[in-house]
Design an enzyme around this catalytic site. Structure first.
Site, PDB file in Angstrom:
ATOM      1  N   GLU A 116       0.812  -1.204   0.000  1.00  0.00           N
ATOM      2  CA  GLU A 116       0.000   0.000   0.000  1.00  0.00           C
ATOM      3  C   GLU A 116       0.849   1.259   0.000  1.00  0.00           C
ATOM      4  O   GLU A 116       1.970   1.273   0.482  1.00  0.00           O
ATOM      5  CB  GLU A 116      -0.929  -0.019   1.218  1.00  0.00           C
ATOM      6  CG  GLU A 116      -1.839  -1.229   1.136  1.00  0.00           C
ATOM      7  CD  GLU A 116      -3.000  -1.199   2.093  1.00  0.00           C
ATOM      8  OE1 GLU A 116      -3.683  -2.214   2.205  1.00  0.00           O
ATOM      9  OE2 GLU A 116      -3.225  -0.161   2.723  1.00  0.00           O
ATOM     10  N   CYS A 129       3.380   8.546   1.364  1.00  0.00           N
ATOM     11  CA  CYS A 129       3.847   7.535   2.308  1.00  0.00           C
ATOM     12  C   CYS A 129       4.050   6.235   1.532  1.00  0.00           C
ATOM     13  O   CYS A 129       3.114   5.703   0.940  1.00  0.00           O
ATOM     14  CB  CYS A 129       2.777   7.373   3.390  1.00  0.00           C
ATOM     15  SG  CYS A 129       3.146   6.056   4.551  1.00  0.00           S
ATOM     16  N   CYS A 136       5.941  -7.357   7.339  1.00  0.00           N
ATOM     17  CA  CYS A 136       7.007  -6.889   8.242  1.00  0.00           C
ATOM     18  C   CYS A 136       7.451  -8.059   9.101  1.00  0.00           C
ATOM     19  O   CYS A 136       6.623  -8.889   9.487  1.00  0.00           O
ATOM     20  CB  CYS A 136       6.461  -5.759   9.125  1.00  0.00           C
ATOM     21  SG  CYS A 136       7.740  -4.909  10.069  1.00  0.00           S
ATOM     22  N   CYS A 140       5.016  -5.316  16.183  1.00  0.00           N
ATOM     23  CA  CYS A 140       4.565  -4.291  17.126  1.00  0.00           C
ATOM     24  C   CYS A 140       3.081  -4.530  17.405  1.00  0.00           C
ATOM     25  O   CYS A 140       2.296  -4.700  16.463  1.00  0.00           O
ATOM     26  CB  CYS A 140       4.817  -2.903  16.557  1.00  0.00           C
ATOM     27  SG  CYS A 140       6.549  -2.674  16.126  1.00  0.00           S
ATOM     28  N   CYS A 143       0.207  -2.425  15.739  1.00  0.00           N
ATOM     29  CA  CYS A 143       0.304  -2.130  14.305  1.00  0.00           C
ATOM     30  C   CYS A 143      -0.355  -3.222  13.472  1.00  0.00           C
ATOM     31  O   CYS A 143      -0.074  -4.404  13.636  1.00  0.00           O
ATOM     32  CB  CYS A 143       1.775  -1.973  13.917  1.00  0.00           C
ATOM     33  SG  CYS A 143       2.019  -1.811  12.135  1.00  0.00           S
ATOM     34  N   GLY A 195       6.285  -2.212   6.407  1.00  0.00           N
ATOM     35  CA  GLY A 195       7.639  -2.721   6.509  1.00  0.00           C
ATOM     36  C   GLY A 195       8.587  -1.870   7.320  1.00  0.00           C
ATOM     37  O   GLY A 195       8.308  -0.718   7.655  1.00  0.00           O
ATOM     38  N   GLU A 196       9.710  -2.483   7.676  1.00  0.00           N
ATOM     39  CA  GLU A 196      10.759  -1.801   8.434  1.00  0.00           C
ATOM     40  C   GLU A 196      11.881  -1.456   7.438  1.00  0.00           C
ATOM     41  O   GLU A 196      12.624  -2.333   7.000  1.00  0.00           O
ATOM     42  CB  GLU A 196      11.267  -2.734   9.550  1.00  0.00           C
ATOM     43  CG  GLU A 196      12.517  -2.272  10.252  1.00  0.00           C
ATOM     44  CD  GLU A 196      12.516  -0.806  10.690  1.00  0.00           C
ATOM     45  OE1 GLU A 196      11.645  -0.417  11.478  1.00  0.00           O
ATOM     46  OE2 GLU A 196      13.388  -0.046  10.225  1.00  0.00           O
ATOM     47  N   SER A 227      11.296   6.310   8.731  1.00  0.00           N
ATOM     48  CA  SER A 227      10.862   5.955  10.080  1.00  0.00           C
ATOM     49  C   SER A 227      11.299   4.542  10.415  1.00  0.00           C
ATOM     50  O   SER A 227      11.100   3.610   9.632  1.00  0.00           O
ATOM     51  CB  SER A 227       9.330   6.051  10.152  1.00  0.00           C
ATOM     52  OG  SER A 227       8.866   5.547  11.382  1.00  0.00           O
ATOM     53  N   SER A 249      10.078   5.412  15.852  1.00  0.00           N
ATOM     54  CA  SER A 249       8.817   4.968  16.438  1.00  0.00           C
ATOM     55  C   SER A 249       9.085   4.680  17.913  1.00  0.00           C
ATOM     56  O   SER A 249       9.438   3.564  18.278  1.00  0.00           O
ATOM     57  CB  SER A 249       8.335   3.692  15.736  1.00  0.00           C
ATOM     58  OG  SER A 249       7.880   4.010  14.461  1.00  0.00           O
ATOM     59  N   HIS A 251       7.186   5.591  21.127  1.00  0.00           N
ATOM     60  CA  HIS A 251       5.954   5.005  21.669  1.00  0.00           C
ATOM     61  C   HIS A 251       5.913   4.610  23.150  1.00  0.00           C
ATOM     62  O   HIS A 251       4.867   4.176  23.639  1.00  0.00           O
ATOM     63  CB  HIS A 251       5.497   3.779  20.853  1.00  0.00           C
ATOM     64  CG  HIS A 251       5.373   4.016  19.398  1.00  0.00           C
ATOM     65  ND1 HIS A 251       4.865   5.173  18.866  1.00  0.00           N
ATOM     66  CD2 HIS A 251       5.707   3.244  18.327  1.00  0.00           C
ATOM     67  CE1 HIS A 251       4.893   5.106  17.543  1.00  0.00           C
ATOM     68  NE2 HIS A 251       5.400   3.954  17.187  1.00  0.00           N
ATOM     69  N   ASN A 326      -4.735   4.454  15.908  1.00  0.00           N
ATOM     70  CA  ASN A 326      -5.778   4.102  14.932  1.00  0.00           C
ATOM     71  C   ASN A 326      -6.147   2.650  15.134  1.00  0.00           C
ATOM     72  O   ASN A 326      -5.291   1.777  15.010  1.00  0.00           O
ATOM     73  CB  ASN A 326      -5.246   4.285  13.511  1.00  0.00           C
ATOM     74  CG  ASN A 326      -5.035   5.747  13.182  1.00  0.00           C
ATOM     75  OD1 ASN A 326      -5.920   6.570  13.385  1.00  0.00           O
ATOM     76  ND2 ASN A 326      -3.848   6.074  12.711  1.00  0.00           N
ATOM     77  N   CYS A 369      -2.254   5.920   9.598  1.00  0.00           N
ATOM     78  CA  CYS A 369      -1.049   5.252  10.081  1.00  0.00           C
ATOM     79  C   CYS A 369      -1.305   3.894  10.690  1.00  0.00           C
ATOM     80  O   CYS A 369      -2.161   3.760  11.548  1.00  0.00           O
ATOM     81  CB  CYS A 369      -0.499   6.060  11.227  1.00  0.00           C
ATOM     82  SG  CYS A 369       0.742   7.127  10.780  1.00  0.00           S
TER      83      CYS A 369
HETATM   84  N1  SAH Z   1       8.340   0.128  10.375  1.00  0.00           N
HETATM   85  C1  SAH Z   1       8.596   1.503  10.487  1.00  0.00           C
HETATM   86  C2  SAH Z   1       7.841   2.350   9.490  1.00  0.00           C
HETATM   87  C3  SAH Z   1       6.397   2.002   9.248  1.00  0.00           C
HETATM   88  S1  SAH Z   1       5.251   2.274  10.555  1.00  0.00           S
HETATM   89  C4  SAH Z   1       8.349   1.974  11.892  1.00  0.00           C
HETATM   90  O1  SAH Z   1       7.798   1.225  12.683  1.00  0.00           O
HETATM   91  O2  SAH Z   1       8.740   3.103  12.208  1.00  0.00           O
HETATM   92  C5  SAH Z   1       4.906   4.010  10.446  1.00  0.00           C
HETATM   93  C6  SAH Z   1       4.427   4.640  11.767  1.00  0.00           C
HETATM   94  O3  SAH Z   1       3.070   4.287  12.038  1.00  0.00           O
HETATM   95  C7  SAH Z   1       5.234   4.156  12.946  1.00  0.00           C
HETATM   96  O4  SAH Z   1       5.567   5.213  13.814  1.00  0.00           O
HETATM   97  C8  SAH Z   1       4.279   3.216  13.597  1.00  0.00           C
HETATM   98  O5  SAH Z   1       4.633   3.024  14.922  1.00  0.00           O
HETATM   99  C9  SAH Z   1       2.957   3.920  13.406  1.00  0.00           C
HETATM  100  N2  SAH Z   1       1.803   3.055  13.627  1.00  0.00           N
HETATM  101  C10 SAH Z   1       1.718   1.745  13.396  1.00  0.00           C
HETATM  102  N3  SAH Z   1       0.487   1.269  13.742  1.00  0.00           N
HETATM  103  C11 SAH Z   1      -0.217   2.331  14.204  1.00  0.00           C
HETATM  104  C12 SAH Z   1      -1.560   2.491  14.667  1.00  0.00           C
HETATM  105  N4  SAH Z   1      -2.393   1.479  14.727  1.00  0.00           N
HETATM  106  N5  SAH Z   1      -1.952   3.728  15.043  1.00  0.00           N
HETATM  107  C13 SAH Z   1      -1.100   4.785  14.930  1.00  0.00           C
HETATM  108  N6  SAH Z   1       0.163   4.687  14.489  1.00  0.00           N
HETATM  109  C14 SAH Z   1       0.605   3.480  14.128  1.00  0.00           C
HETATM  110 FE1  SF4 Z   2       6.649  -3.259  11.334  1.00  0.00          FE
HETATM  111 FE2  SF4 Z   2       6.694  -0.590  11.817  1.00  0.00          FE
HETATM  112 FE3  SF4 Z   2       4.409  -1.995  12.069  1.00  0.00          FE
HETATM  113 FE4  SF4 Z   2       6.367  -2.327  13.843  1.00  0.00          FE
HETATM  114  S1  SF4 Z   2       5.204  -0.433  13.472  1.00  0.00           S
HETATM  115  S2  SF4 Z   2       5.181  -3.976  12.862  1.00  0.00           S
HETATM  116  S3  SF4 Z   2       8.172  -2.132  12.559  1.00  0.00           S
HETATM  117  S4  SF4 Z   2       5.555  -1.678  10.177  1.00  0.00           S
END
Ligand code: SAH
Ligand code: SF4
Length: 390
Positions: A116, A129, A136, A140, A143, A195-196, A227, A249, A251, A326, A369
């Site tokens: 996406e 984005c 991934c 997390c 996520c 993805g990371e 990120s 990230s 958190h 979210n 996000c």
């Molecule tokens: N893997 C990388 C980049 C993709 S995630 C990373 O983790 O940084 C992009 C951002 O969206 C990250 O800061 C992640 O923590 C945040 N994110 C993931 N799931 C989310 C959710 N359900 N609500 C709000 N932010 C979220």
């Molecule tokens: Fe992967 Fe980033 Fe989601 Fe963590 S927040 S599972 S590193 S995409």
């Protein structure tokens, strides 16, 4: 650049002995790769160098993917290119427009997998984005992408191809020399999709180097933000080898909570992560690190968390980005209340940090996000089924 149609001369083309099986994609190649790839059809080094720079302009500065339209290339050469190469972006398999103008794209890449990409228009900017992996490896707990297994890394072509595809779809390629200076619809790129990025570092770096090339897509390094969840050993390389901005990230403000939210913290804890931030090569007041902080009710959103957060990052030129959690189907967390997000933000602000609360965008199409998740995981559903789910 005005289109100067040069007199068409023939190139001394040498046809390769054997036709390649799958034709190589010119997208994703840098100049050196392209030069090497062309050697077999264009042995003359001087001419080859000129052709590479012309191709570069057509492909990356003008977004042209049809060799027939490359009017300053000789006919023989164009024919040889059609025979031997392709110029291919990922395909759009589904496009959704949110009521707030956000566009979500589901893109099909080689092998039939889907990733996406999201375009978020703003008053003074347009942010794209993009994804770096299909799925991934990390998990997390808040996520949506984290619930999907890694299928594979995206290739350089698939990463820079997302930017090119978005420019196609938004009609954002410069059409003339004067048009170069027009404000583009895509002004910023964030590697915050699926993805990371630091687990696909080489491809991400090579794709961003192409996106930053002045004679091509010409994105400024300061308008690209990568990120990471905290892959500590790769963080310095982002500054040294790409030079773009960094977002973390973060958190959580204790290792216990971060271990639960961002499990990579068990490998590289808060202290190790913050040290990597302090050592970030391009760090300065004009190039701050963004600390992303997802606001989850009763998990990480107390006043004490806010105070701990500013203490932890003190001394690091930083911005804090508060992201209201979210939710997604099956998630176990609740978004913090607007009042608590306000309280948290004001504590952070009183400590001297800008802390914009990220307004969730495109919620009606699950494009906010952390909601990116490819259809491949949900099984092979029809477009209609997918649309009705969202
Ligand atoms: N893997 C990388 C980049 C993709 S995630 C990373 O983790 O940084 C992009 C951002 O969206 C990250 O800061 C992640 O923590 C945040 N994110 C993931 N799931 C989310 C959710 N359900 N609500 C709000 N932010 C979220
Ligand atoms: Fe992967 Fe980033 Fe989601 Fe963590 S927040 S599972 S590193 S995409």
């Amino acid at each position: 650049m005005p289109d100067i149609i040069q007199p068409i001369k023939s190139d001394p083309i040498a046809m390769p002995a054997k036709k390649p099986e799958g034709k190589p994609n010119l997208i994703g190649m840098n100049r050196v790769d392209m030069n090497a790839a062309l050697e077999v059809i264009l042995p003359d080094a001087k001419l080859r160098k000129m052709r590479v720079s012309q191709l570069w302009q057509w492909i990356y500065a003008k977004g042209v993917s049809d060799f027939a339209k490359m009017s300053n290339l000789s006919k023989d050469f164009r024919e040889a290119m059609v025979e031997n190469f392709v110029i291919e972006r990922p395909e759009i398999s589904l496009k959704q427009l949110s009521s707030d103008g956000t566009r979500k794209y589901l893109l099909r890449v080689t092998g039939g997998h889907e990733v996406e990409m999201v375009y978020i228009p703003g008053a003074d900017r347009g942010t794209l984005c993009i994804s770096s992996q299909i799925g991934c490896t990390l998990t997390c707990s808040f996520c949506h992408t984290g619930t999907q297994k890694l299928v594979r890394n995206l290739s350089v072509a698939e990463i820079v191809g997302q930017v090119m595809l978005a420019r196609d779809d938004l009609d954002d390629w410069p059409t003339s020399a004067g048009d170069q200076n027009r404000q583009r619809k895509i002004t910023n790129i964030v590697l915050m999709g699926m993805g990371e990025p630091l687990y696909n570092f080489d491809h991400v770096r090579d794709a961003m180097l192409i996106a930053m090339d002045d004679a091509g897509i010409a994105m400024s390094r300061r308008k690209i933000t990568l990120s990471t969840s905290g892959v500590v050993p790769a963080i310095a390389k982002v500054g040294l080898e790409i030079g773009c901005l960094l977002a973390i990230s973060f958190h959580a403000t204790t290792d216990d909570v971060r271990n639960m939210l961002v499990p990579i913290n068990k490998k590289w804890n808060i202290e190790a992560l913050l040290q990597a931030c302090r050592d970030y090569p391009t760090l300065s007041n004009s190039e701050r690190i963004t600390f992303e902080y997802v606001m989850i009710q009763d998990v990480n959103d107390s006043d004490e968390d806010a105070r701990r957060l500013v203490k932890l990052i003190s001394g690091i030129p930083a911005k804090i980005n508060l992201i209201p959690f979210n939710s997604w189907p099956g998630s176990n967390y609740i978004r913090s209340t607007p009042e608590q997000i306000e309280r948290f933000a004001s504590i952070v602000m009183r400590a001297g940090y800008a802390s914009p609360v990220r307004t969730p965008r495109g919620e009606d199409i699950l494009a906010a996000c952390g909601q990116l998740k490819s259809a491949s995981e949900r099984g092979k559903k029809s477009k209609a089924e997918l649309e009705s789910e969202l």
